[in-house]
Design a protein around this motif. Sequence first.
Motif, PDB file in Angstrom:
ATOM      1  N   SER A 253       0.835  -1.204   0.000  1.00 50.85           N
ATOM      2  CA  SER A 253       0.000   0.000   0.000  1.00 50.85           C
ATOM      3  C   SER A 253       0.868   1.252   0.000  1.00 50.85           C
ATOM      4  O   SER A 253       0.590   2.223  -0.734  1.00 50.85           O
ATOM      5  CB  SER A 253      -0.921  -0.010   1.226  1.00 50.85           C
ATOM      6  N   THR A 254       1.944   1.240   0.786  1.00 53.33           N
ATOM      7  CA  THR A 254       2.874   2.370   0.808  1.00 53.33           C
ATOM      8  C   THR A 254       3.539   2.560  -0.560  1.00 53.33           C
ATOM      9  O   THR A 254       3.707   3.689  -1.029  1.00 53.33           O
ATOM     10  CB  THR A 254       3.953   2.138   1.877  1.00 53.33           C
ATOM     11  N   LEU A 255       3.907   1.430  -1.192  1.00 54.86           N
ATOM     12  CA  LEU A 255       4.533   1.487  -2.519  1.00 54.86           C
ATOM     13  C   LEU A 255       3.590   2.094  -3.554  1.00 54.86           C
ATOM     14  O   LEU A 255       3.974   3.005  -4.305  1.00 54.86           O
ATOM     15  CB  LEU A 255       4.960   0.087  -2.943  1.00 54.86           C
ATOM     16  N   PHE A 256       2.370   1.601  -3.588  1.00 51.26           N
ATOM     17  CA  PHE A 256       1.397   2.110  -4.560  1.00 51.26           C
ATOM     18  C   PHE A 256       1.055   3.572  -4.282  1.00 51.26           C
ATOM     19  O   PHE A 256       0.862   4.359  -5.225  1.00 51.26           O
ATOM     20  CB  PHE A 256       0.123   1.263  -4.528  1.00 51.26           C
ATOM     21  N   PHE A 303      -5.919   2.424  -6.352  1.00 50.48           N
ATOM     22  CA  PHE A 303      -5.028   3.382  -7.019  1.00 50.48           C
ATOM     23  C   PHE A 303      -5.303   3.284  -8.525  1.00 50.48           C
ATOM     24  O   PHE A 303      -4.590   2.586  -9.258  1.00 50.48           O
ATOM     25  CB  PHE A 303      -3.570   3.065  -6.698  1.00 50.48           C
ATOM     26  N   PRO A 304      -6.344   3.960  -9.009  1.00 55.32           N
ATOM     27  CA  PRO A 304      -6.841   3.773 -10.385  1.00 55.32           C
ATOM     28  C   PRO A 304      -5.785   3.990 -11.468  1.00 55.32           C
ATOM     29  O   PRO A 304      -5.763   3.265 -12.467  1.00 55.32           O
ATOM     30  CB  PRO A 304      -7.964   4.806 -10.494  1.00 55.32           C
ATOM     31  N   SER A 305      -4.904   4.987 -11.289  1.00 49.23           N
ATOM     32  CA  SER A 305      -3.923   5.260 -12.346  1.00 49.23           C
ATOM     33  C   SER A 305      -2.970   4.081 -12.526  1.00 49.23           C
ATOM     34  O   SER A 305      -2.582   3.744 -13.648  1.00 49.23           O
ATOM     35  CB  SER A 305      -3.130   6.528 -12.016  1.00 49.23           C
ATOM     36  N   ILE A 306      -2.597   3.429 -11.422  1.00 53.46           N
ATOM     37  CA  ILE A 306      -1.709   2.269 -11.501  1.00 53.46           C
ATOM     38  C   ILE A 306      -2.448   1.070 -12.059  1.00 53.46           C
ATOM     39  O   ILE A 306      -1.939   0.351 -12.933  1.00 53.46           O
ATOM     40  CB  ILE A 306      -1.126   1.957 -10.105  1.00 53.46           C
ATOM     41  N   LYS A 474      13.963  -0.129  -0.901  1.00 52.60           N
ATOM     42  CA  LYS A 474      13.222  -0.847   0.128  1.00 52.60           C
ATOM     43  C   LYS A 474      12.223   0.083   0.789  1.00 52.60           C
ATOM     44  O   LYS A 474      12.399   1.308   0.809  1.00 52.60           O
ATOM     45  CB  LYS A 474      14.152  -1.477   1.146  1.00 52.60           C
ATOM     46  N   ILE A 475      11.183  -0.521   1.323  1.00 54.23           N
ATOM     47  CA  ILE A 475      10.123   0.226   1.977  1.00 54.23           C
ATOM     48  C   ILE A 475      10.377   0.210   3.484  1.00 54.23           C
ATOM     49  O   ILE A 475      10.548  -0.871   4.059  1.00 54.23           O
ATOM     50  CB  ILE A 475       8.751  -0.396   1.655  1.00 54.23           C
ATOM     51  N   PRO A 476      10.441   1.355   4.122  1.00 57.88           N
ATOM     52  CA  PRO A 476      10.694   1.397   5.572  1.00 57.88           C
ATOM     53  C   PRO A 476       9.603   0.642   6.326  1.00 57.88           C
ATOM     54  O   PRO A 476       8.414   0.778   6.037  1.00 57.88           O
ATOM     55  CB  PRO A 476      10.679   2.873   5.907  1.00 57.88           C
ATOM     56  N   LYS A 477      10.036  -0.141   7.292  1.00 55.66           N
ATOM     57  CA  LYS A 477       9.065  -0.874   8.112  1.00 55.66           C
ATOM     58  C   LYS A 477       8.440   0.080   9.131  1.00 55.66           C
ATOM     59  O   LYS A 477       9.100   0.953   9.679  1.00 55.66           O
ATOM     60  CB  LYS A 477       9.759  -2.031   8.840  1.00 55.66           C
TER      61      LYS A 477
END
Length: 478
Positions: A253-256, A303-306, A474-477
Amino acid sequence: MSLVEGRPLVELAPLKDLVAAVASGTSNGLVGAGDASKPGSDLFTVIDAFDVPAWWYDPGKKMFTQPFTEGDILSSAESKAALFRQRYDLLRQRVLRNDNFMPVSFSDQEKDRFYKLSTIDSLQGREGEHFLIFGMLSQLEEGKMFLEDKAGSIELDFSGMSKSVNGLFTESCFVLVDGYVEDGVLKVEEIGLPPPESREKSRAAFPNINFFGGQPSLRTEVQLRAIEVANDNGIIVMSDVWLDKQETMDALSTLFEGFSHSTPPIAFIFIGDFSSKPFVPGSGETAQYRDNMTALGQLIAGFPSIARSSHFVFVPGNNDPWGQGALPKPALSEYFTKRLASRLANVTFTTNPCRIKYCTHEIVVFREDLLKRIRRNSVLPPVEGTEIVKHLVRTVVDEGHLCPLSQRIRPVYWAHDHAMRVYPIPDVLILADRFDSYSINYEGCHCINPGSFSAGDLSFFMYYPVSRTSQYSKIPKK
């Protein structure tokens, strides 16, 4: 022109319109990022392993031909023998085309500067002489290694080797062996992998053969390259995406969310396993696995655009349904993916391994804990001081095969072994492994291991086609 029920066999008007659109429309063929991933587009194509064309090299004709029979999952015993013969013939023709094996003069002085391959049957009665032989490592007797070619086999003795080797050598690897015969045993002095061949040289040798698969593009290479430059939004690659873990869903979710405020990536390549626990048929986990896939679809749809612009590719892992058999592994069943697919504009559930063609790029994706398997079954220690991943990449590329292990260690469907080939060398090779992530360039091929997303530190790679580079992220935890 021949007619069928009053209609021509070939409709010229649609073809002319298509050519005109490619030549003039959308500014020299440039399209938006969303157009590059539309289903049916020739810009982004995913090629199923079972759709990869089978090309067999004929050493007599010195050309590639296609077998007359279709490859079945349950093929005949002849297919197993043909599997190793084809690997041998494919690599041998590549070796003989190497500059070190091609004398340019008939004079004896010039000939001495080049290597000459011998066959095992020519070693009889010539003890003490040095020979260079190309063949396959095999264990025909317990505790003894042999070298096999199409003419016979001979036992190997590695005790006289003076130095370590570059690459990882296992049973069923094809190698070049330099040594001499003593008491019917080949005393090995040096051993090496077959020399690699650049993608350009392989294509120049066989310019009219589509080894990679997929339909050829109607656009020129110049137009395709221009499209890449105009849409260099990157391709995201991640492996071990455990959808049954809330931490994974939060990270996605954070990535998107981050990409929703900018131009969406060209594609997301999600590689299994898609569950932290191995899928066991009949265990009652079937519904939960499907619900996890559905939840991912709901997340992306937010996230409609993605969801509308990016292409999503799902490659199964060994612990996904039904992944306990041989390679190639079939795609995930529609039963698990139907709800997810209904929420995305461009999605492909494909095999392991698979191939992706994006504009001028050829990408091979393979999910396997390959380094652990090869190290466990190595017959010779590699050179110390060199990163082990460099040995792995060199072995895969030089062997021209994604899984150069014996059939008893990692079985491959005999009639579909050609889908495991790495020939010609692709632009990008994704070897998804639970080992530490890395990116390496070798012989013009950019090799990536994204590591484990959910079991690791939520890391992934983003590959940029224009610069042919990748970026570790990487995505921060929380």
